[in-house]
Design a protein around this motif. Structure first.
Motif, PDB file in Angstrom:
ATOM      1  N   GLY A 129       0.793  -1.108  -0.038  1.00  0.00           N
ATOM      2  CA  GLY A 129       0.000  -0.011   0.266  1.00  0.00           C
ATOM      3  C   GLY A 129       0.743   1.346   0.011  1.00  0.00           C
ATOM      4  N   THR A 130       0.271   2.396  -0.530  1.00  0.00           N
ATOM      5  CA  THR A 130       0.907   3.677  -0.503  1.00  0.00           C
ATOM      6  C   THR A 130       0.383   4.628   0.615  1.00  0.00           C
ATOM      7  OG1 THR A 130      -0.808   4.504  -2.068  1.00  0.00           O
ATOM      8  CG2 THR A 130       1.290   3.452  -2.966  1.00  0.00           C
ATOM      9  N   HIS A 199      -8.321  -3.858  -0.920  1.00  0.00           N
ATOM     10  CA  HIS A 199      -7.409  -3.155  -1.181  1.00  0.00           C
ATOM     11  C   HIS A 199      -6.148  -2.949  -0.093  1.00  0.00           C
ATOM     12  CE1 HIS A 199      -5.464   0.495  -3.107  1.00  0.00           C
ATOM     13  NE2 HIS A 199      -6.288   0.435  -4.219  1.00  0.00           N
ATOM     14  N   PRO A 200      -4.717  -2.750  -1.019  1.00  0.00           N
ATOM     15  CA  PRO A 200      -3.651  -2.797  -0.192  1.00  0.00           C
ATOM     16  C   PRO A 200      -3.564  -1.484   0.612  1.00  0.00           C
ATOM     17  CG  PRO A 200      -3.078  -2.612  -2.175  1.00  0.00           C
ATOM     18  CD  PRO A 200      -4.221  -3.061  -2.376  1.00  0.00           C
ATOM     19  N   ASN A 201      -4.166  -0.453   0.465  1.00  0.00           N
ATOM     20  CA  ASN A 201      -4.075   0.794   0.837  1.00  0.00           C
ATOM     21  C   ASN A 201      -5.041   0.956   2.370  1.00  0.00           C
ATOM     22  OD1 ASN A 201      -2.450   1.679  -1.025  1.00  0.00           O
ATOM     23  ND2 ASN A 201      -3.342   3.461  -1.445  1.00  0.00           N
ATOM     24  N   LEU A 202      -5.842  -0.152   2.404  1.00  0.00           N
ATOM     25  CA  LEU A 202      -6.779  -0.402   3.681  1.00  0.00           C
ATOM     26  C   LEU A 202      -6.042  -1.350   4.381  1.00  0.00           C
ATOM     27  CD1 LEU A 202     -10.267  -0.276   1.955  1.00  0.00           C
ATOM     28  CD2 LEU A 202      -9.022   1.607   3.080  1.00  0.00           C
ATOM     29  N   SER A 438      -8.807  11.374  -4.384  1.00  0.00           N
ATOM     30  CA  SER A 438      -9.410  10.013  -4.391  1.00  0.00           C
ATOM     31  C   SER A 438      -8.540   9.623  -3.172  1.00  0.00           C
ATOM     32  CB  SER A 438      -8.869   9.345  -5.594  1.00  0.00           C
ATOM     33  OG  SER A 438      -7.628   9.085  -5.891  1.00  0.00           O
ATOM     34  N   LYS A 439      -9.531   8.557  -2.366  1.00  0.00           N
ATOM     35  CA  LYS A 439      -9.218   7.832  -1.453  1.00  0.00           C
ATOM     36  C   LYS A 439      -9.355   6.453  -1.623  1.00  0.00           C
ATOM     37  CE  LYS A 439      -9.558  11.406   2.218  1.00  0.00           C
ATOM     38  NZ  LYS A 439     -10.160  11.980   3.290  1.00  0.00           N
ATOM     39  N   PRO A 440      -8.811   5.184  -1.214  1.00  0.00           N
ATOM     40  CA  PRO A 440      -7.548   5.388  -0.256  1.00  0.00           C
ATOM     41  C   PRO A 440      -6.416   5.627  -1.193  1.00  0.00           C
ATOM     42  CG  PRO A 440      -8.128   3.087  -0.705  1.00  0.00           C
ATOM     43  CD  PRO A 440      -9.414   3.972  -1.524  1.00  0.00           C
ATOM     44  N   ALA A 441      -6.293   5.701  -2.546  1.00  0.00           N
ATOM     45  CA  ALA A 441      -5.056   5.732  -3.408  1.00  0.00           C
ATOM     46  C   ALA A 441      -5.327   7.306  -3.705  1.00  0.00           C
ATOM     47  CB  ALA A 441      -5.395   5.045  -4.730  1.00  0.00           C
ATOM     48  N   PRO A 442      -4.084   7.904  -3.414  1.00  0.00           N
ATOM     49  CA  PRO A 442      -4.134   9.422  -3.438  1.00  0.00           C
ATOM     50  C   PRO A 442      -3.954   9.782  -5.091  1.00  0.00           C
ATOM     51  CG  PRO A 442      -2.020   8.675  -2.701  1.00  0.00           C
ATOM     52  CD  PRO A 442      -2.820   7.472  -2.681  1.00  0.00           C
TER      53      PRO A 442
END
Length: 515
Positions: A129-130, A199-202, A438-442
């Motif tokens: 995740g980023t 999602h890997p950002n969560l 956008s969230k969770p990806a900026p």
């Protein structure tokens, strides 16, 4: 790309994009009667920046060429120096040879030991995740207010003791019940929700339903292979005791996930873990000259480092699809792209949709006459590497390299699909100045021209107008974008994050009948 008509007062007023073009692009506003370097070309109208003028006489019915690509035919005789736009340019569709695989070139991959790195959150399954959010999803519109109120409880003050958590975000949506089931719309909604849930950002997710909707929480979780546990919680309002009881239970569920989420720390990982969604909105006549090709150059670098670039917005490759089918790694990949375009032709038949030629008001003001001209610039975001695969909307992307995901051209819907497919960062080019996050990806926003960048600098991350200004080449701008991507992926806030955008841009694609 060359520039003509240079003089000390107004240097480089027009740009010739290809020797075979019969139009020039106004680098800055052109005045009536202005003489260009060629004595035979005197401007015959007031022409805004980014618009086109005829470089020579163009007879009625003759193709008009930009980037050596036909963008329409002259609706009437056009004299040298005439303004060329929707008033005298007619969109005429014609057969284009897909020439599957003809332009496939091998990728010069960077050896693994030498690949660029960023600092990301490595999840248990190896994905990276980023960002590190906890997300709340609604199975149906009826639970959207509840999930927003749960998220609102987690103020910066309450999250202060969890420094590695970027926030608690609610992904409210407007569907889930009054829809055909089974149906394509139903499948797309579930695929989208599941893509966000995993999602890997969560670091964790809570899914909240009402109880009587068609999109039942239990069957959503089971059908999409989600596994309830410490990082995946579910609530049903009618079973939990109503609105206030569900909000309270939701707050407790999030509180139980926060310690583990905050225990996650960034660590160096190769850029091959990056999946970048490519988006453009509020495009202008400069987008295809500066921001889009520069982003394409950055994606070529990313692919060489093992990463993934995701081009979407199927209506916005209409007319230039051959540029992608010729780069398809197999005829089957190229045909799948053509099949999606054929679906869109059926889907939009009889409607005043962009796919059928008409572009938005801002696009026209910015110098784009029709969808072919817009598509010409839009496709450039994908760079030059082979097209490895074509995916449907929100379908998990499991192929590295340059890929395509089917979506509408509407920015929030397209980006929602890209994130659901696994994009952990978005790059968004704009010529008019789209305000998007956008969230969770900026989202990183790239301005196509310096005037707009300086006017809206608080919203724009990168000024690709430096290409037009002659300060950087497209490859140099691409390298600068790639380096910015690595910093943003490592946690450097984007402009949209600093402004708090992203809470209202979760918009799954609505298809079919609402009953």
């Amino acid at each position: 790309m060359s520039r003509e008509g240079q003089d000390p007062v107004n240097p480089n007023p027009v740009i010739r994009l290809h020797p075979s073009d019969n139009v020039l692009v106004a680098r800055s506003e052109l005045g009536l009667g202005q003489q260009l370097a060629d004595p035979a070309v005197r401007v015959r109208a007031q022409v805004p920046a980014g618009h086109k003028i005829a470089a020579c006489a163009i007879a009625a019915g003759t193709p008009v060429r930009k980037f050596d690509t036909v963008i329409g035919v002259a609706a009437r005789d056009i004299a040298p120096g005439d303004h060329v736009h929707a008033h005298n340019l007619t969109l005429v569709d014609f057969y284009r040879d897909p020439a599957f695989c003809q332009d496939v070139r091998p990728v010069d991959y960077v050896p693994e030991a030498q690949r660029a790195t960023f600092n990301g959150f490595v999840r248990a399954d190896g994905r990276v995740g980023t960002r590190n959010f906890i997300g709340i999803l609604s199975s149906v519109n009826c639970s959207s207010t509840v999930i927003r109120q749960i998220a609102a409880h987690f103020t910066p003050q309450r999250l202060a003791e969890y420094p590695n958590v970027d926030g608690v975000v609610a992904f409210a949506q407007t569907s889930g019940c009054g829809m055909s089931s089974p149906s394509e719309h139903f499948d797309v909604l579930r695929r989208t929700l599941a893509g966000y849930a995993r999602h890997p950002n969560l670091a964790g997710v809570l899914i909240v339903g009402l109880g009587c909707e068609r999109n039942q929480v239990a069957s959503l979780v089971e059908s999409q292979g989600l596994e309830p546990g410490p990082a995946v919680h579910t609530l049903v309002m009618q079973d939990t005791g109503g609105t206030r009881a569900t909000i309270a239970a939701g707050i407790r569920a999030i509180e139980s996930m926060l310690p583990a989420a905050s225990a996650a720390v960034r660590q160096p990982v190769p850029a091959s873990h990056l999946k970048i969604g490519l988006e453009c909105g509020g495009s202008d006549g400069f987008s295809g000259i500066s921001a889009n090709p520069a982003l394409g150059a950055a994606m070529d670098i990313l692919v060489r480092h093992g990463g993934t670039a995701i081009l979407s917005e199927t209506p916005e490759i209409h007319g230039v699809e051959f540029m992608l089918t010729r780069r398809a790694v197999t005829p089957e990949v190229g045909q799948k792209l053509l099949d999606r375009l054929a679906w869109w032709e059926r889907y939009t038949a009889g409607h005043n949709a962009q796919f059928n030629g008409v572009v938005g008001h801002g696009n026209q003001q910015g110098g784009l006459a029709n969808i072919f001209e817009k598509s010409l610039g839009s496709a450039m975001k994908g760079g030059t590497t082979p097209l490895q695969a074509v995916y449907e909307y929100a379908e998990p992307i499991d192929q590295a390299g340059f890929v395509f995901m089917d979506s509408p051209g509407y920015d929030p819907v397209a980006v929602t699909g890209q994130i659901a497919s696994g994009a952990n960062l978005i790059c968004f080019t704009t010529g008019r100045g789209s305000m998007f996050g956008s969230k969770p990806a900026p989202t990183i926003k790239l301005a196509s021209n310096s005037a707009m960048y300086h006017r809206l600098e608080e919203d724009m991350d990168i000024n690709c107008g430096l290409v037009l200004d002659g300060e950087l080449s497209v490859p140099q701008m691409g390298q600068r974008i790639f380096e910015h991507i690595l910093r943003a992926a490592s946690g450097e806030p984007t402009k949209s994050e600093l402004l708090g955008l992203g809470d209202n841009e979760f918009v799954p694609w609505h298809l079919g009948i609402v009953s």
